[in-house]
Design a protein around this motif. Structure first.
Motif, PDB file in Angstrom:
ATOM      1  N   GLU A  43      -6.782   9.645  21.323  1.00 10.83           N
ATOM      2  CA  GLU A  43      -7.925   9.639  20.407  1.00 10.83           C
ATOM      3  C   GLU A  43      -7.581   8.926  19.101  1.00 10.83           C
ATOM      4  N   TYR A  44      -6.366   9.121  18.623  1.00 10.62           N
ATOM      5  CA  TYR A  44      -5.965   8.480  17.382  1.00 10.62           C
ATOM      6  C   TYR A  44      -5.946   6.961  17.531  1.00 10.62           C
ATOM      7  N   VAL A  45      -5.396   6.483  18.638  1.00 14.72           N
ATOM      8  CA  VAL A  45      -5.313   5.039  18.871  1.00 14.72           C
ATOM      9  C   VAL A  45      -6.702   4.419  18.942  1.00 14.72           C
ATOM     10  N   ALA A  46      -7.672   5.171  19.438  1.00  9.78           N
ATOM     11  CA  ALA A  46      -9.029   4.649  19.600  1.00  9.78           C
ATOM     12  C   ALA A  46      -9.781   4.520  18.279  1.00  9.78           C
ATOM     13  N   ARG A  47      -9.265   5.096  17.206  1.00  8.38           N
ATOM     14  CA  ARG A  47      -9.963   5.047  15.921  1.00  8.38           C
ATOM     15  C   ARG A  47      -9.878   3.643  15.333  1.00  8.38           C
ATOM     16  N   ARG A  48     -11.046   3.085  15.004  1.00  9.09           N
ATOM     17  CA  ARG A  48     -11.133   1.709  14.527  1.00  9.09           C
ATOM     18  C   ARG A  48     -11.897   1.623  13.211  1.00  9.09           C
TER      19      ARG A  48
ATOM     20  N   ALA B  21     -14.381  -0.691  10.523  1.00 10.17           N
ATOM     21  CA  ALA B  21     -15.624  -1.432  10.725  1.00 10.17           C
ATOM     22  C   ALA B  21     -15.368  -2.856  11.210  1.00 10.17           C
ATOM     23  N   ASP B  22     -14.200  -3.433  10.850  1.00 11.94           N
ATOM     24  CA  ASP B  22     -13.894  -4.796  11.285  1.00 11.94           C
ATOM     25  C   ASP B  22     -13.300  -4.850  12.685  1.00 11.94           C
ATOM     26  N   GLY B  23     -13.195  -3.680  13.339  1.00 14.65           N
ATOM     27  CA  GLY B  23     -12.693  -3.641  14.704  1.00 14.65           C
ATOM     28  C   GLY B  23     -11.201  -3.460  14.835  1.00 14.65           C
ATOM     29  N   LEU B  24     -10.469  -3.542  13.743  1.00 12.40           N
ATOM     30  CA  LEU B  24      -9.019  -3.368  13.779  1.00 12.40           C
ATOM     31  C   LEU B  24      -8.663  -1.885  13.750  1.00 12.40           C
ATOM     32  N   PRO B  25      -7.463  -1.525  14.206  1.00 13.30           N
ATOM     33  CA  PRO B  25      -7.069  -0.113  14.210  1.00 13.30           C
ATOM     34  C   PRO B  25      -7.116   0.506  12.824  1.00 13.30           C
ATOM     35  N   GLU B  26      -7.471   1.779  12.779  1.00  5.83           N
ATOM     36  CA  GLU B  26      -7.454   2.509  11.518  1.00  5.83           C
ATOM     37  C   GLU B  26      -6.031   2.676  11.012  1.00  5.83           C
ATOM     38  N   ASP B  27      -5.088   2.819  11.926  1.00  7.96           N
ATOM     39  CA  ASP B  27      -3.691   3.024  11.539  1.00  7.96           C
ATOM     40  C   ASP B  27      -3.092   1.721  11.014  1.00  7.96           C
ATOM     41  N   PRO B  28      -2.452   1.741   9.847  1.00  8.90           N
ATOM     42  CA  PRO B  28      -1.953   0.497   9.254  1.00  8.90           C
ATOM     43  C   PRO B  28      -0.844  -0.178  10.049  1.00  8.90           C
ATOM     44  N   TRP B  29       0.047   0.582  10.676  1.00  9.39           N
ATOM     45  CA  TRP B  29       1.150  -0.024  11.425  1.00  9.39           C
ATOM     46  C   TRP B  29       0.647  -0.604  12.749  1.00  9.39           C
ATOM     47  N   LEU B  30      -0.250   0.107  13.419  1.00  8.86           N
ATOM     48  CA  LEU B  30      -0.879  -0.462  14.609  1.00  8.86           C
ATOM     49  C   LEU B  30      -1.662  -1.725  14.243  1.00  8.86           C
ATOM     50  N   ARG B  31      -2.306  -1.695  13.092  1.00  5.09           N
ATOM     51  CA  ARG B  31      -3.095  -2.848  12.640  1.00  5.09           C
ATOM     52  C   ARG B  31      -2.203  -4.069  12.413  1.00  5.09           C
ATOM     53  N   THR B  32      -1.028  -3.854  11.830  1.00  2.14           N
ATOM     54  CA  THR B  32      -0.095  -4.957  11.615  1.00  2.14           C
ATOM     55  C   THR B  32       0.276  -5.614  12.928  1.00  2.14           C
ATOM     56  N   HIS B  33       0.586  -4.807  13.933  1.00  2.42           N
ATOM     57  CA  HIS B  33       0.948  -5.350  15.245  1.00  2.42           C
ATOM     58  C   HIS B  33      -0.217  -6.108  15.868  1.00  2.42           C
ATOM     59  N   GLU B  34      -1.401  -5.515  15.813  1.00  2.00           N
ATOM     60  CA  GLU B  34      -2.543  -6.142  16.463  1.00  2.00           C
ATOM     61  C   GLU B  34      -2.897  -7.471  15.798  1.00  2.00           C
ATOM     62  N   ARG B  35      -2.758  -7.562  14.506  1.00  2.00           N
ATOM     63  CA  ARG B  35      -3.026  -8.827  13.815  1.00  2.00           C
ATOM     64  C   ARG B  35      -2.083  -9.933  14.278  1.00  2.00           C
ATOM     65  N   LEU B  36      -0.921  -9.551  14.761  1.00  2.00           N
ATOM     66  CA  LEU B  36       0.039 -10.525  15.272  1.00  2.00           C
ATOM     67  C   LEU B  36      -0.184 -10.836  16.754  1.00  2.00           C
ATOM     68  N   GLY B  37      -1.220 -10.220  17.331  1.00  2.00           N
ATOM     69  CA  GLY B  37      -1.540 -10.510  18.720  1.00  2.00           C
ATOM     70  C   GLY B  37      -1.016  -9.509  19.722  1.00  2.00           C
ATOM     71  N   ALA B  38      -0.421  -8.404  19.257  1.00  2.00           N
ATOM     72  CA  ALA B  38       0.104  -7.402  20.189  1.00  2.00           C
ATOM     73  C   ALA B  38      -1.040  -6.728  20.931  1.00  2.00           C
ATOM     74  N   ARG B  39      -0.784  -6.381  22.175  1.00  2.00           N
ATOM     75  CA  ARG B  39      -1.793  -5.698  22.985  1.00  2.00           C
ATOM     76  C   ARG B  39      -1.306  -4.301  23.343  1.00  2.00           C
ATOM     77  N   PHE B  40      -2.252  -3.383  23.418  1.00  2.00           N
ATOM     78  CA  PHE B  40      -1.963  -2.008  23.820  1.00  2.00           C
ATOM     79  C   PHE B  40      -1.586  -1.972  25.290  1.00  2.00           C
ATOM     80  N   VAL B  41      -0.503  -1.260  25.616  1.00  2.00           N
ATOM     81  CA  VAL B  41      -0.093  -1.081  27.002  1.00  2.00           C
ATOM     82  C   VAL B  41      -0.422   0.336  27.470  1.00  2.00           C
ATOM     83  N   LYS B  42       0.125   1.329  26.752  1.00  2.00           N
ATOM     84  CA  LYS B  42      -0.157   2.718  27.104  1.00  2.00           C
ATOM     85  C   LYS B  42       0.443   3.636  26.056  1.00  2.00           C
ATOM     86  N   VAL B  43       0.046   4.881  26.092  1.00  2.00           N
ATOM     87  CA  VAL B  43       0.667   5.917  25.273  1.00  2.00           C
ATOM     88  C   VAL B  43       1.928   6.405  25.978  1.00  2.00           C
TER      89      VAL B  43
END
Length: 248
Positions: free
Chosen positions: A157-162, A164-186
């Motif tokens: 549930e935490y990972v799913a939190r986004r 308004a711009d569609g990026l993760p709410e979590d700042p560290w997850l957001r940093t990774h995603e901005r670099l093109g990282a993709r979610f694999v699994k928990v």
């Protein structure tokens, strides 16, 4: 900022270690984590221990280990996340097995410089390192930094939190995603720490009661059993995979 490995600049080890550790006192008592102290990893895999420099001053480190993945018996990243990756690296080193992927374990930025994009540069350095060593993947068992404010929320549930711009709410997850990282699994069992109730009192500064307990620095509750004199902390992480091509 330039990035050096300890293989080329072994003199950077001590200042890089001085940049700090991640987590509260109780997190220093994961037995797998003890196996993977940064100094030990630096001695075994200096080419995968990177240091970001401002001039000649270390301002960040990025610690990683090589593993064999995927293989016939390793078709998925381990549910035990961070702990599982360290065990894979140790097994492969002991067996002399050729490695094909890089696992990032720790990115630490000097406290006064956080929030300036240096962590992104460190991650890009790891990507370049993996590519340069002929490895096919860079994967990361991420400990979301904002999860400490929501320890009882399931990681899915935490990972799913986004935002308004569609990026993760979590700042560290957001940093990774901005670099093109993709979610694999928990990774539901990324780190497991056990201790007596007295040990937990020393680690956290307060007593545990029967059932679930929230502790400072935890991203999940500690489960305590007074009858067994036992406290158990099981921390989830999030597996992400980075592309080995330039960001953007």
């Amino acid at each position: 900022m330039p990035i050096e490995s300890l293989a080329s600049r072994p003199d950077l080890l001590e200042p890089a270690l001085g940049l700090g550790d991640i987590g509260a006192e109780f997190m220093q008592h994961d037995p797998i984590g003890i196996l993977a102290r940064a100094r030990r990893l630096a001695e075994r895999w200096p080419e995968y221990f990177l240091v970001v420099l401002d001039g000649d001053v270390p301002v960040a480190r990025a610690v990683s280990v090589p593993v064999a993945f995927p293989t016939p018996e390793r078709t998925e990243l381990p549910d035990h996340g961070w702990d599982g990756a360290i065990l894979w690296a140790a097994e492969d080193a002991l067996d002399g097995r050729p490695t094909t992927a890089l696992v990032a374990l720790d990115v630490q930025v000097a406290g006064r410089l956080r929030g300036r994009g240096i962590a992104s540069q460190a991650l890009e350095g790891l990507r370049a390192c993996a590519h340069g060593k002929g490895l096919s993947r860079l994967v990361v068992p991420v400990r979301p930094t904002g999860k400490v404010r929501h320890p009882e929320l399931p990681m899915e549930e935490y990972v799913a939190r986004r935002r308004a711009d569609g990026l993760p709410e979590d700042p560290w997850l957001r940093t990774h995603e901005r670099l093109g990282a993709r979610f694999v699994k928990v990774a539901p069992f990324a780190m497991t720490i056990t201790g007596t109730l007295e040990q937990w009192r020393k680690w956290t500064g307060g007593p545990l009661t029967a059932g679930t307990n929230l502790v400072d620095g935890g991203i999940a509750p500690v489960l305590a059993s007074p009858g067994q004199d036992l406290g158990v902390y099981v921390e989830p992480n999030v597996w992400l995979e980075h592309p080995l091509t330039p960001a953007g």
